[in-house]
Design a protein around this motif. Structure first.
Motif, PDB file in Angstrom:
ATOM      1  N   PHE A 153     -38.137  74.292  53.771  1.00 48.31           N
ATOM      2  CA  PHE A 153     -39.073  75.357  54.124  1.00 48.31           C
ATOM      3  C   PHE A 153     -38.701  76.636  53.365  1.00 48.31           C
ATOM      4  CE2 PHE A 153     -42.157  76.457  57.593  1.00 48.31           C
ATOM      5  CZ  PHE A 153     -42.334  77.790  57.268  1.00 48.31           C
ATOM      6  N   ILE A 154     -37.415  76.955  53.354  1.00 50.74           N
ATOM      7  CA  ILE A 154     -36.946  78.138  52.633  1.00 50.74           C
ATOM      8  C   ILE A 154     -37.190  77.986  51.133  1.00 50.74           C
ATOM      9  CG2 ILE A 154     -34.873  79.478  52.047  1.00 50.74           C
ATOM     10  CD1 ILE A 154     -33.828  78.768  54.874  1.00 50.74           C
ATOM     11  N   ASP A 155     -36.943  76.777  50.605  1.00 53.42           N
ATOM     12  CA  ASP A 155     -37.210  76.512  49.186  1.00 53.42           C
ATOM     13  C   ASP A 155     -38.674  76.772  48.840  1.00 53.42           C
ATOM     14  OD1 ASP A 155     -34.610  75.770  48.604  1.00 53.42           O
ATOM     15  OD2 ASP A 155     -34.981  73.621  48.895  1.00 53.42           O
ATOM     16  N   TYR A 156     -39.566  76.316  49.718  1.00 50.86           N
ATOM     17  CA  TYR A 156     -41.004  76.505  49.472  1.00 50.86           C
ATOM     18  C   TYR A 156     -41.345  77.987  49.393  1.00 50.86           C
ATOM     19  CZ  TYR A 156     -42.733  71.667  49.974  1.00 50.86           C
ATOM     20  OH  TYR A 156     -43.041  70.336  49.773  1.00 50.86           O
ATOM     21  N   ILE A 157     -40.798  78.785  50.317  1.00 46.63           N
ATOM     22  CA  ILE A 157     -41.098  80.219  50.309  1.00 46.63           C
ATOM     23  C   ILE A 157     -40.612  80.859  49.019  1.00 46.63           C
ATOM     24  CG2 ILE A 157     -40.643  82.430  51.438  1.00 46.63           C
ATOM     25  CD1 ILE A 157     -40.390  80.923  54.081  1.00 46.63           C
ATOM     26  N   ILE A 158     -39.393  80.519  48.609  1.00 50.35           N
ATOM     27  CA  ILE A 158     -38.853  81.067  47.356  1.00 50.35           C
ATOM     28  C   ILE A 158     -39.731  80.665  46.179  1.00 50.35           C
ATOM     29  CG2 ILE A 158     -36.899  80.997  45.762  1.00 50.35           C
ATOM     30  CD1 ILE A 158     -35.078  80.634  48.214  1.00 50.35           C
ATOM     31  N   GLU A 159     -40.133  79.404  46.141  1.00 49.35           N
ATOM     32  CA  GLU A 159     -40.979  78.931  45.045  1.00 49.35           C
ATOM     33  C   GLU A 159     -42.333  79.643  45.033  1.00 49.35           C
ATOM     34  OE1 GLU A 159     -43.025  74.799  43.335  1.00 49.35           O
ATOM     35  OE2 GLU A 159     -41.477  74.694  44.897  1.00 49.35           O
ATOM     36  N   PHE A 160     -42.922  79.839  46.202  1.00 49.41           N
ATOM     37  CA  PHE A 160     -44.219  80.509  46.264  1.00 49.41           C
ATOM     38  C   PHE A 160     -44.117  81.954  45.766  1.00 49.41           C
ATOM     39  CE2 PHE A 160     -45.562  77.579  50.010  1.00 49.41           C
ATOM     40  CZ  PHE A 160     -45.829  76.560  49.112  1.00 49.41           C
ATOM     41  N   VAL A 161     -43.060  82.639  46.151  1.00 51.77           N
ATOM     42  CA  VAL A 161     -42.882  84.030  45.701  1.00 51.77           C
ATOM     43  C   VAL A 161     -42.728  84.079  44.191  1.00 51.77           C
ATOM     44  CG1 VAL A 161     -41.362  86.040  45.781  1.00 51.77           C
ATOM     45  CG2 VAL A 161     -41.965  84.860  47.903  1.00 51.77           C
ATOM     46  N   GLN A 162     -41.931  83.168  43.621  1.00 50.76           N
ATOM     47  CA  GLN A 162     -41.743  83.157  42.179  1.00 50.76           C
ATOM     48  C   GLN A 162     -43.043  82.787  41.467  1.00 50.76           C
ATOM     49  OE1 GLN A 162     -38.734  84.460  41.284  1.00 50.76           O
ATOM     50  NE2 GLN A 162     -38.631  84.513  43.530  1.00 50.76           N
ATOM     51  N   PHE A 163     -43.821  81.907  42.083  1.00 52.19           N
ATOM     52  CA  PHE A 163     -45.105  81.502  41.508  1.00 52.19           C
ATOM     53  C   PHE A 163     -46.096  82.666  41.487  1.00 52.19           C
ATOM     54  CE2 PHE A 163     -49.465  79.975  42.314  1.00 52.19           C
ATOM     55  CZ  PHE A 163     -49.670  79.184  41.190  1.00 52.19           C
ATOM     56  N   LEU A 164     -46.095  83.480  42.545  1.00 54.07           N
ATOM     57  CA  LEU A 164     -47.064  84.570  42.656  1.00 54.07           C
ATOM     58  C   LEU A 164     -46.660  85.793  41.832  1.00 54.07           C
ATOM     59  CD1 LEU A 164     -47.916  84.334  46.469  1.00 54.07           C
ATOM     60  CD2 LEU A 164     -49.281  83.551  44.524  1.00 54.07           C
ATOM     61  N   GLY A 165     -45.388  85.885  41.490  1.00 55.46           N
ATOM     62  CA  GLY A 165     -44.970  86.970  40.609  1.00 55.46           C
ATOM     63  C   GLY A 165     -44.527  88.217  41.351  1.00 55.46           C
ATOM     64  N   PRO A 166     -44.515  89.355  40.657  1.00 49.64           N
ATOM     65  CA  PRO A 166     -43.949  90.581  41.242  1.00 49.64           C
ATOM     66  C   PRO A 166     -44.820  91.176  42.344  1.00 49.64           C
ATOM     67  CG  PRO A 166     -44.976  91.051  39.132  1.00 49.64           C
ATOM     68  CD  PRO A 166     -45.017  89.561  39.286  1.00 49.64           C
ATOM     69  N   ASP A 167     -44.168  91.992  43.185  1.00 46.48           N
ATOM     70  CA  ASP A 167     -44.855  92.817  44.192  1.00 46.48           C
ATOM     71  C   ASP A 167     -45.651  92.003  45.205  1.00 46.48           C
ATOM     72  OD1 ASP A 167     -43.879  95.113  42.886  1.00 46.48           O
ATOM     73  OD2 ASP A 167     -45.555  95.048  41.473  1.00 46.48           O
ATOM     74  N   VAL A 168     -45.053  90.909  45.671  1.00 43.55           N
ATOM     75  CA  VAL A 168     -45.682  90.113  46.726  1.00 43.55           C
ATOM     76  C   VAL A 168     -45.228  90.641  48.081  1.00 43.55           C
ATOM     77  CG1 VAL A 168     -45.857  87.822  47.766  1.00 43.55           C
ATOM     78  CG2 VAL A 168     -45.800  88.056  45.286  1.00 43.55           C
ATOM     79  N   HIS A 169     -46.154  90.743  49.000  1.00 44.15           N
ATOM     80  CA  HIS A 169     -45.855  91.176  50.362  1.00 44.15           C
ATOM     81  C   HIS A 169     -45.977  89.962  51.284  1.00 44.15           C
ATOM     82  CE1 HIS A 169     -46.083  95.502  49.286  1.00 44.15           C
ATOM     83  NE2 HIS A 169     -46.960  95.067  48.404  1.00 44.15           N
ATOM     84  N   ILE A 170     -44.894  89.632  51.977  1.00 39.99           N
ATOM     85  CA  ILE A 170     -44.882  88.465  52.864  1.00 39.99           C
ATOM     86  C   ILE A 170     -45.206  88.890  54.290  1.00 39.99           C
ATOM     87  CG2 ILE A 170     -43.448  86.663  53.892  1.00 39.99           C
ATOM     88  CD1 ILE A 170     -41.838  86.527  51.363  1.00 39.99           C
ATOM     89  N   ILE A 171     -46.060  88.110  54.944  1.00 43.68           N
ATOM     90  CA  ILE A 171     -46.291  88.251  56.380  1.00 43.68           C
ATOM     91  C   ILE A 171     -45.975  86.907  57.013  1.00 43.68           C
ATOM     92  CG2 ILE A 171     -47.954  88.719  58.214  1.00 43.68           C
ATOM     93  CD1 ILE A 171     -49.519  90.449  56.300  1.00 43.68           C
ATOM     94  N   ALA A 172     -44.960  86.862  57.880  1.00 46.33           N
ATOM     95  CA  ALA A 172     -44.551  85.628  58.536  1.00 46.33           C
ATOM     96  C   ALA A 172     -44.920  85.697  60.011  1.00 46.33           C
ATOM     97  CB  ALA A 172     -43.044  85.413  58.375  1.00 46.33           C
ATOM     98  N   VAL A 173     -45.686  84.738  60.470  1.00 44.85           N
ATOM     99  CA  VAL A 173     -46.179  84.737  61.844  1.00 44.85           C
ATOM    100  C   VAL A 173     -45.377  83.750  62.685  1.00 44.85           C
ATOM    101  CG1 VAL A 173     -48.168  84.344  63.341  1.00 44.85           C
ATOM    102  CG2 VAL A 173     -48.491  85.370  61.077  1.00 44.85           C
TER     103      VAL A 173
END
Length: 409
Positions: A153-173
């Motif tokens: 799960f943590i790997d997926y989040i890291i991969e998604f952030v790197q995929f989306l690039g700079p200045d991503v804002h995460i909202i975790a529910v």
């Protein structure tokens, strides 16, 4: 065997459900001369309620085709931008959204589908370039695709952030608050090319020892072996995930419903009355809620058990000994990501203070980048859905993201 018994029960009740549907169609036929009779209306309503409560609910659609911006309907296109065995990353793209802040909305993997956040997403789309994690039903993932646990799960989040690039804002529910914070800490430690500009955690179990709820106490008081023996099953044939060990969605749903059983019984009794009287609006509202509420998915057993142990029993993150792939998760390394927490005053799943605890774990985040908000009068689901979410909470999160963007320019 629980899963096999569930499948058998569904197979046995299917003819009765089909019979109730056909009887309803016959009695409810417009040309039926006895259709107006009270006894006829009650039989029709009874058949309708029986069919609804025994139905197998499938994964709902987000169905967000337009959003309102300044009184005008703006088209929204839902597209899959990244597809992985246990999750699809969805983008809700609208016209002129490319310059808006990128938001990664992490849906909980806790039994319901990501569509539970439909209202959350709808409120965020007008001012943001929104991406949503659409977690897969583990019962549909073939065994050859491997396992999935909290580390994954943590790997997926890291991969998604790197995929989306700079200045991503995460909202975790809710549930993803812990892996999202852990992923942010790991990105800081690994010095990944891109790190979240901000992380907003809503109703998440960062430290469940603060104002523990009934849910927290159950997870704390039962052994991990009890959970494994009591709720874990293998997916039966001919499902696509045949032989995979899962925490079945129907077991999770039964737990949800027994927590407020009287409320659900009353809701279905009122549904029967509204059907008899022909009140369409209350029936529509009932269907809108229960079509989502009754749609559940299976969770990978490894993920479920590791989450129980790490988050609810060992409190590994707040006590400083959580690891990811054997590497320490040190939230003190987070310096470049602004932190916001949101809690509901009447939350009976994540008690007050449990999410706010994240601030204590991130001492090296500048004071100006810390923010906490408690919404009065709402429970767990009111934190991310409903009127208070739209009018009070979402505008504050949007303002927080805007402030972060301004300070980084």
């Amino acid at each position: 065997m629980k899963y096999h018994a569930y499948e058998l029960a569904n197979a046995m009740i299917a003819p009765w459900r089909l019979g109730a549907r056909h009887l309803k169609q016959q009695l409810d036929y417009p040309m039926n001369p006895f259709g107006w009779m009270p006894v006829n209306r009650k039989i029709v309503a009874g058949c309708d309620v029986f069919e609804r409560i025994t139905r197998r609910y499938t994964k709902p659609l987000f169905g967000i085709e337009t959003v309102d911006i300044d009184g005008a309907a703006v088209a929204v296109i839902e597209e899959t931008v990244l597809d992985k065995p246990f999750c699809s990353l969805l983008r809700f793209h609208r016209e002129n959204s490319d310059g808006d802040p990128k938001v990664l909305l992490i849906a909980p993997m806790s039994g319901h589908f990501a569509t539970l956040l439909r209202g959350t997403a709808r409120a965020m789309i007008p001012g943001h370039d929104l991406y949503v994690t659409d977690w897969a039903d583990a019962g549909t993932v073939p065994l050859e695709d491997g396992s999935f646990d909290l580390d994954d799960f943590i790997d997926y989040i890291i991969e998604f952030v790197q995929f989306l690039g700079p200045d991503v804002h995460i909202i975790a529910v809710c549930q993803p608050a812990v892996p999202a914070l852990a992923a942010t800490a790991r990105m800081a430690a690994m010095q990944t090319p891109f790190k979240p500009a901000s992380l907003t955690m809503m109703g998440g179990p960062i430290d469940t020892r603060r104002n523990p709820t009934v849910v927290n106490e159950l997870a704390q008081n039962k052994s991990l072996a009890w959970f494994e023996q009591s709720v874990i099953s293998r997916v039966p044939f001919p499902n696509a995930g045949y032989a995979r060990r899962v925490y079945p969605g129907f077991v999770q749903l039964s737990g949800f419903m027994t927590m407020n059983l009287d409320r659900h019984i009353t809701a279905h009794r009122k549904l029967f009355e509204h059907l008899v009287e022909g009140d369409e609006d209350p029936v529509e509202q009932h269907d809108k809620f229960y079509d989502e509420y009754m749609s559940v998915m299976d969770l990978p057993a490894e993920f479920y058990l590791q989450t129980i142990e790490t988050v609810f029993q060992k409190h590994a993150l707040p006590d400083g000994f959580m690891t990811h792939r054997a590497a320490p998760v040190d939230c003190a390394l987070i310096t470049e990501t602004a932190i916001m927490t949101v809690e509901g005053e009447k939350d009976d799943i994540c008690g007050l203070g449990q999410t706010e605890a994240a601030h204590d774990l991130c001492p090296n985040v500048p004071a100006a980048d810390h923010r906490h908000y408690e919404q009065k009068g709402v429970g767990h689901y009111g934190v991310f859905n409903g009127k208070r979410w739209r009018t009070d909470i979402q505008p504050r999160i949007a303002a927080f993201i805007k402030d972060v963007e301004a300070r980084r320019e």
